[in-house]
Each structure stands twice: as C-alpha cells, then as structure tokens.
Motif scaffolding. Structure first.
Motif, PDB file in Angstrom:
ATOM      1  N   HIS A  20       0.671  -1.162   0.089  1.00 41.69           N
ATOM      2  CA  HIS A  20       0.050  -0.053  -0.069  1.00 41.69           C
ATOM      3  C   HIS A  20       0.867   1.057   0.231  1.00 41.69           C
ATOM      4  CE1 HIS A  20       0.432   1.454   4.260  1.00 41.69           C
ATOM      5  NE2 HIS A  20       0.448  -0.061   4.625  1.00 41.69           N
ATOM      6  N   TYR A  21       2.125   1.254   0.554  1.00 41.70           N
ATOM      7  CA  TYR A  21       2.927   2.362   0.686  1.00 41.70           C
ATOM      8  C   TYR A  21       3.383   2.795  -0.904  1.00 41.70           C
ATOM      9  CZ  TYR A  21       3.945   2.013   5.536  1.00 41.70           C
ATOM     10  OH  TYR A  21       3.575   1.879   6.950  1.00 41.70           O
ATOM     11  N   GLY A  22       3.459   1.672  -1.656  1.00 40.66           N
ATOM     12  CA  GLY A  22       3.982   1.858  -3.245  1.00 40.66           C
ATOM     13  C   GLY A  22       2.410   2.453  -3.917  1.00 40.66           C
ATOM     14  N   VAL A  23       1.625   2.005  -3.522  1.00 41.24           N
ATOM     15  CA  VAL A  23       0.146   2.541  -4.164  1.00 41.24           C
ATOM     16  C   VAL A  23       0.145   4.121  -3.794  1.00 41.24           C
ATOM     17  CG1 VAL A  23      -2.327   2.495  -4.163  1.00 41.24           C
ATOM     18  CG2 VAL A  23      -1.063   0.324  -4.211  1.00 41.24           C
ATOM     19  N   GLY A  24       0.332   4.255  -2.571  1.00 43.82           N
ATOM     20  CA  GLY A  24       0.340   5.913  -2.185  1.00 43.82           C
ATOM     21  C   GLY A  24       1.072   6.579  -3.009  1.00 43.82           C
ATOM     22  N   ALA A  25       2.511   6.310  -3.092  1.00 42.59           N
ATOM     23  CA  ALA A  25       3.424   7.066  -3.870  1.00 42.59           C
ATOM     24  C   ALA A  25       3.133   7.017  -5.336  1.00 42.59           C
ATOM     25  CB  ALA A  25       4.801   6.119  -3.384  1.00 42.59           C
ATOM     26  N   LEU A  26       2.568   5.992  -5.838  1.00 41.99           N
ATOM     27  CA  LEU A  26       2.265   6.012  -7.190  1.00 41.99           C
ATOM     28  C   LEU A  26       1.273   7.068  -7.411  1.00 41.99           C
ATOM     29  CD1 LEU A  26       2.129   4.885 -10.098  1.00 41.99           C
ATOM     30  CD2 LEU A  26       0.400   3.144  -9.213  1.00 41.99           C
ATOM     31  N   VAL A  27       0.203   7.031  -6.766  1.00 42.68           N
ATOM     32  CA  VAL A  27      -0.934   7.999  -6.755  1.00 42.68           C
ATOM     33  C   VAL A  27      -0.376   9.278  -6.686  1.00 42.68           C
ATOM     34  CG1 VAL A  27      -3.169   8.843  -5.968  1.00 42.68           C
ATOM     35  CG2 VAL A  27      -2.861   6.530  -6.297  1.00 42.68           C
ATOM     36  N   ASN A  28       0.509   9.781  -5.632  1.00 46.59           N
ATOM     37  CA  ASN A  28       0.987  11.004  -5.412  1.00 46.59           C
ATOM     38  C   ASN A  28       1.776  11.541  -6.581  1.00 46.59           C
ATOM     39  OD1 ASN A  28      -0.086  11.256  -2.745  1.00 46.59           O
ATOM     40  ND2 ASN A  28       1.852  10.617  -1.741  1.00 46.59           N
ATOM     41  N   SER A  29       2.737  10.592  -7.066  1.00 49.04           N
ATOM     42  CA  SER A  29       3.349  10.967  -8.302  1.00 49.04           C
ATOM     43  C   SER A  29       2.406  11.189  -9.434  1.00 49.04           C
ATOM     44  CB  SER A  29       4.461   9.824  -8.723  1.00 49.04           C
ATOM     45  OG  SER A  29       3.550   8.744  -9.327  1.00 49.04           O
ATOM     46  N   LEU A  30       1.276  10.449  -9.799  1.00 47.55           N
ATOM     47  CA  LEU A  30       0.574  10.537 -10.844  1.00 47.55           C
ATOM     48  C   LEU A  30      -0.371  12.187 -10.652  1.00 47.55           C
ATOM     49  CD1 LEU A  30      -1.274   7.183 -10.888  1.00 47.55           C
ATOM     50  CD2 LEU A  30       0.011   8.096 -12.919  1.00 47.55           C
ATOM     51  N   TYR A  31      -0.676  12.375  -9.453  1.00 46.43           N
ATOM     52  CA  TYR A  31      -1.412  13.724  -9.349  1.00 46.43           C
ATOM     53  C   TYR A  31      -0.472  14.901  -9.479  1.00 46.43           C
ATOM     54  CZ  TYR A  31      -4.215  17.332  -7.217  1.00 46.43           C
ATOM     55  OH  TYR A  31      -4.766  18.512  -7.098  1.00 46.43           O
ATOM     56  N   ARG A  32       0.766  14.756  -8.947  1.00 43.68           N
ATOM     57  CA  ARG A  32       1.724  15.912  -8.887  1.00 43.68           C
ATOM     58  C   ARG A  32       2.178  15.952 -10.754  1.00 43.68           C
ATOM     59  NH1 ARG A  32       5.211  14.723  -3.662  1.00 43.68           N
ATOM     60  NH2 ARG A  32       6.831  15.731  -4.601  1.00 43.68           N
ATOM     61  N   HIS A  33       2.060  15.063 -11.318  1.00 44.93           N
ATOM     62  CA  HIS A  33       2.399  15.275 -12.721  1.00 44.93           C
ATOM     63  C   HIS A  33       1.247  15.377 -13.525  1.00 44.93           C
ATOM     64  CE1 HIS A  33       7.003  14.682 -12.063  1.00 44.93           C
ATOM     65  NE2 HIS A  33       6.680  13.625 -11.416  1.00 44.93           N
ATOM     66  N   GLY A  34       0.045  15.872 -12.904  1.00 41.81           N
ATOM     67  CA  GLY A  34      -1.012  16.283 -13.738  1.00 41.81           C
ATOM     68  C   GLY A  34      -2.090  15.371 -13.982  1.00 41.81           C
ATOM     69  N   PHE A  35      -2.095  14.076 -13.710  1.00 34.32           N
ATOM     70  CA  PHE A  35      -2.990  13.238 -13.798  1.00 34.32           C
ATOM     71  C   PHE A  35      -4.280  13.536 -12.802  1.00 34.32           C
ATOM     72  CE2 PHE A  35      -5.738   9.569 -12.236  1.00 34.32           C
ATOM     73  CZ  PHE A  35      -6.169   9.085 -13.495  1.00 34.32           C
ATOM     74  N   ARG A  36      -5.483  13.681 -13.627  1.00 32.84           N
ATOM     75  CA  ARG A  36      -6.903  13.849 -13.049  1.00 32.84           C
ATOM     76  C   ARG A  36      -7.853  12.743 -13.504  1.00 32.84           C
ATOM     77  NH1 ARG A  36      -3.326  16.480 -10.872  1.00 32.84           N
ATOM     78  NH2 ARG A  36      -3.425  18.588 -10.378  1.00 32.84           N
ATOM     79  N   GLY A  37      -8.454  12.124 -12.533  1.00 36.48           N
ATOM     80  CA  GLY A  37      -9.486  11.174 -12.838  1.00 36.48           C
ATOM     81  C   GLY A  37      -9.333  10.034 -11.908  1.00 36.48           C
ATOM     82  N   ILE A  38      -9.540   8.629 -12.219  1.00 32.91           N
ATOM     83  CA  ILE A  38      -9.861   7.863 -11.184  1.00 32.91           C
ATOM     84  C   ILE A  38      -8.785   6.792 -11.386  1.00 32.91           C
ATOM     85  CG2 ILE A  38     -11.359   5.938 -10.256  1.00 32.91           C
ATOM     86  CD1 ILE A  38     -13.807   7.256 -11.535  1.00 32.91           C
ATOM     87  N   VAL A  39      -8.052   6.412 -10.160  1.00 30.25           N
ATOM     88  CA  VAL A  39      -7.164   5.392  -9.981  1.00 30.25           C
ATOM     89  C   VAL A  39      -8.074   4.165  -9.282  1.00 30.25           C
ATOM     90  CG1 VAL A  39      -5.280   4.501  -9.019  1.00 30.25           C
ATOM     91  CG2 VAL A  39      -5.396   6.919  -9.426  1.00 30.25           C
ATOM     92  N   TRP A  40      -8.097   2.999 -10.167  1.00 28.07           N
ATOM     93  CA  TRP A  40      -8.837   2.115  -9.653  1.00 28.07           C
ATOM     94  C   TRP A  40      -7.780   0.888  -9.066  1.00 28.07           C
ATOM     95  CZ3 TRP A  40     -14.194   1.068 -11.083  1.00 28.07           C
ATOM     96  CH2 TRP A  40     -14.744   2.276 -11.895  1.00 28.07           C
ATOM     97  N   VAL A  41      -8.347   0.572  -7.728  1.00 28.20           N
ATOM     98  CA  VAL A  41      -7.009  -0.210  -7.053  1.00 28.20           C
ATOM     99  C   VAL A  41      -7.638  -1.369  -6.321  1.00 28.20           C
ATOM    100  CG1 VAL A  41      -5.544  -0.419  -5.073  1.00 28.20           C
ATOM    101  CG2 VAL A  41      -5.860   1.785  -6.391  1.00 28.20           C
ATOM    102  N   GLY A  42      -7.376  -2.805  -7.113  1.00 33.14           N
ATOM    103  CA  GLY A  42      -7.892  -4.036  -6.595  1.00 33.14           C
ATOM    104  C   GLY A  42      -6.936  -4.298  -5.586  1.00 33.14           C
ATOM    105  N   TYR A  43      -7.524  -4.959  -4.342  1.00 27.35           N
ATOM    106  CA  TYR A  43      -6.669  -5.171  -3.145  1.00 27.35           C
ATOM    107  C   TYR A  43      -7.380  -6.594  -2.380  1.00 27.35           C
ATOM    108  CZ  TYR A  43     -10.341  -3.159   0.036  1.00 27.35           C
ATOM    109  OH  TYR A  43     -11.419  -3.158   0.631  1.00 27.35           O
ATOM    110  N   ARG A  44      -6.501  -7.129  -1.726  1.00 27.11           N
ATOM    111  CA  ARG A  44      -6.922  -7.976  -0.923  1.00 27.11           C
ATOM    112  C   ARG A  44      -6.390  -7.797   0.502  1.00 27.11           C
ATOM    113  NH1 ARG A  44      -5.532 -13.034  -4.512  1.00 27.11           N
ATOM    114  NH2 ARG A  44      -3.240 -12.246  -4.408  1.00 27.11           N
ATOM    115  N   GLY A  45      -7.120  -8.010   1.678  1.00 27.33           N
ATOM    116  CA  GLY A  45      -6.831  -7.666   3.046  1.00 27.33           C
ATOM    117  C   GLY A  45      -7.481  -6.624   3.299  1.00 27.33           C
ATOM    118  N   LYS A  46      -6.675  -5.601   4.154  1.00 25.71           N
ATOM    119  CA  LYS A  46      -7.170  -4.426   4.755  1.00 25.71           C
ATOM    120  C   LYS A  46      -6.822  -3.303   3.766  1.00 25.71           C
ATOM    121  CE  LYS A  46      -6.572  -5.947   9.449  1.00 25.71           C
ATOM    122  NZ  LYS A  46      -5.904  -5.514  10.633  1.00 25.71           N
TER     123      LYS A  46
END
Length: 322
Positions: A20-46
């Motif tokens: 999940h740390y990697g997911v958070g960093a990925l989303v932060n990097s996307l947003y800060r480089h101009g991505f606007r929209g939905i990031v769909w995250v499939g997950y197991r667990g919490k």
C-alpha cells in the motif's frame, strides 16, 4: 464530493499487504504530474491506514485524494496471484465495473511516475504502450522460448502473427479500448496455462511443472504471456527502452523498484553499513512522493525516513572518496 472526469484516461493497480505504501506513492506521483481522474485499486486484505477517510460504496471504497482525483478501492476475492491477474482486472474494469475511459494504464505498485501525465496519453495514442525489460530486453525472434511459446499458442488455437526481437516488462502497460484484443489474448493465455497445470495462484512456484529457474519458458508467467500476447495479435505497439523504468540511465518517464527489499521496507543506513548497499535511483524517486497529497507517514516518521536516506548517502559518499 468533487465530480471526477471519467471520459479520457484511467489508471489501475493491484496490491496487498505493505505494498500500500507503493500505491500511495504512485498516486501522489500521478497527481503531482498532472493526472486527474480515477485510480482503480484492486486489493486483498485491509485498506491502507492512509485511506481511513474512504467512504464505502456498493462495490468497495472511494477516497478523494485531491481536486478531481479519486482512488476507487475494489476488494477482490480471487485465487490468482496478483501479478498474473492484470489482464483479468483491466478487462473487468471495462466490462464489469463500467469504466468509461478510452485509455487504461496499469502500473505495478512499486512504480512512480516522473514526467507530465499528458506524455503517457500521447504515448498510448500511438499504440499499446510497453517498456523493454531490464534483464532480457533483447529476445531474438528465434529464441527457444519464442518457439516454445508458439507451440503453446498453437495448442490454444492461436496463430503467431509477428516475431519481435524485444522482451517487454509486465509492470506497466497502456491500452486504448480499441486495442483491448491484446488484453483478451493475454487473459486467454493465462487461463490456458492454468488448464495445462501451471499454478497461477503463486509466483514462480508452479505445480505440475519442474520450474526452478529462468530456463523454463513460463518462469515469469504474466510477463512471458504478455510477450506471447504481442506475438499472437497485430495491434500497433509503442515501445520505450530500458530507460523508461530507470533500469538504465537517462530515464524520464517512470522509476520501477524491482529489487527487494522495496524502498518503503528499507533501512538505508543499515543496508549500507552491514551489506554495502547504496540507495538506488528508485529509492530516491519513491521518497519524493511520500508526503502529498496523500501523507503516507506521520510527520515524525516522514522526517526519520528521509534523514535515514540522507545519512546513508552521506556515509556512502565518504567511503567512496576514501
């Protein structure tokens, strides 16, 4: 909640556990480089601890990250190892979850984006977006794996239509809806592996096959079958080199932390003093995107992680000079 545009591009990834740390960093990097929209995250667990503000929906949980940027968490009850589930998930987003976007990008949760988001949209508009693998970028058309893959494809009623000399990394792919036939072929081949006795529920641990090393043509099932999917389809491709994931120098698009431990699990100073391992470029890139818009750590832990990294860099430089 802010209205989110869903018509142009969407991003997806898969995670469980500490990734999940990697997911958070990925989303932060996307947003800060101009991505606007939905990031769909499939997950197991919490859900991640940084997603406590997510609101429940009929399908999962939504977390508003910032203006016009949303993470849509989808809990998955599947028996497939996540690396092998990528084509299933991407196709489900269009077919089951009603994804409207014409462009869909998958990123592994140990990747961060380094350049303007509009470049990725331009890239996929030229063809299916792929990157060369760091270890096996060159795989000639006459490579024994390709010949064995051809035999496997023929058993599934699929015809090889092209013979590339390149081998592609499975950690990233960008596909336009009109080119989804490649994803369909990838999913079909993964299912065919399962039918032939390959256990796609685990990573490099396949029942029914004596797979002990890279000499087996299905050793990295998801990646090998992605490459075979390219061979049995004729969709246009747009391929970048090993630099695209920071496997070699001069990269400007992404940084892919393929080695273990992952950046969020590293004690950089300990690794340097005990094992002589310097921080890597993907480590540095990860640390750029751990604070905003999603704070992945408390202010104290954030400061300590960055100090640990800087100390290891300083000590490494000192020993290098002496």
């Amino acid at each position: 909640m802010t209205a989110i545009s869903t018509s142009r591009s969407a991003v997806c990834t898969l995670f469980e556990g500490h990734y999940h740390y990697g997911v958070g960093a990925l989303v932060n990097s996307l947003y800060r480089h101009g991505f606007r929209g939905i990031v769909w995250v499939g997950y197991r667990g919490k859900l991640p601890p940084w997603a406590r503000a997510a609101r429940q929906t009929p399908e999962g949980y939504d977390l508003e990250v910032a203006q016009n940027c949303l993470i849509r968490f989808l809990p998955l009850q599947i028996d497939i190892f996540f690396s092998n589930y990528k084509p299933y998930f991407m196709l489900d987003l269009w077919d089951r979850y009603g994804l409207e976007a014409e462009r869909l990008f998958y990123f592994d949760p140990d990747i961060v984006v380094k350049c303007r988001w509009s470049f990725f949209e331009e890239w996929v508009d030229s063809g299916v977006a792929l990157c060369l693998d760091g270890a096996y970028a060159y795989m000639p058309a006459t490579h024994p794996f390709r010949l064995q893959w051809q035999q496997f494809a023929c058993r599934q009623g699929l015809e090889v239509r092209r013979w590339p000399n390149e081998y592609y990394n499975g950690g990233f792919i960008g596909v336009r809806r009109e080119h989804r036939v490649l994803l369909e072929a990838w999913r079909t081949l993964m299912e065919a592996l399962r039918q032939e006795g390959v256990n796609i529920s685990s990573f490099k641990n396949y029942e029914g096959y004596n797979i002990g090393d890279r000499s087996h043509p299905f050793y990295v099932a998801d990646q090998d079958m992605l490459n075979l999917s390219v061979m049995v389809t004729e969709v246009p491709l747009s391929v970048m080199g090993t630099d695209a994931m920071d496997f070699t120098g001069a990269g400007f698009t992404m940084s892919h932390a393929v080695d273990a431990p992952k950046p969020w699990k590293k004690n950089f100073l300990w690794l340097l003093l005990k094992r002589g391992r310097l921080p890597t470029l993907p480590d540095a890139e990860f640390l750029k995107y751990i604070d905003r818009p999603i704070p992945l750590y408390s202010p104290l832990r954030l400061r300590l992680r960055r100090l640990n990294y800087l100390a290891s860099k300083a000590v490494g430089t000192f020993y290098h000079r002496h």
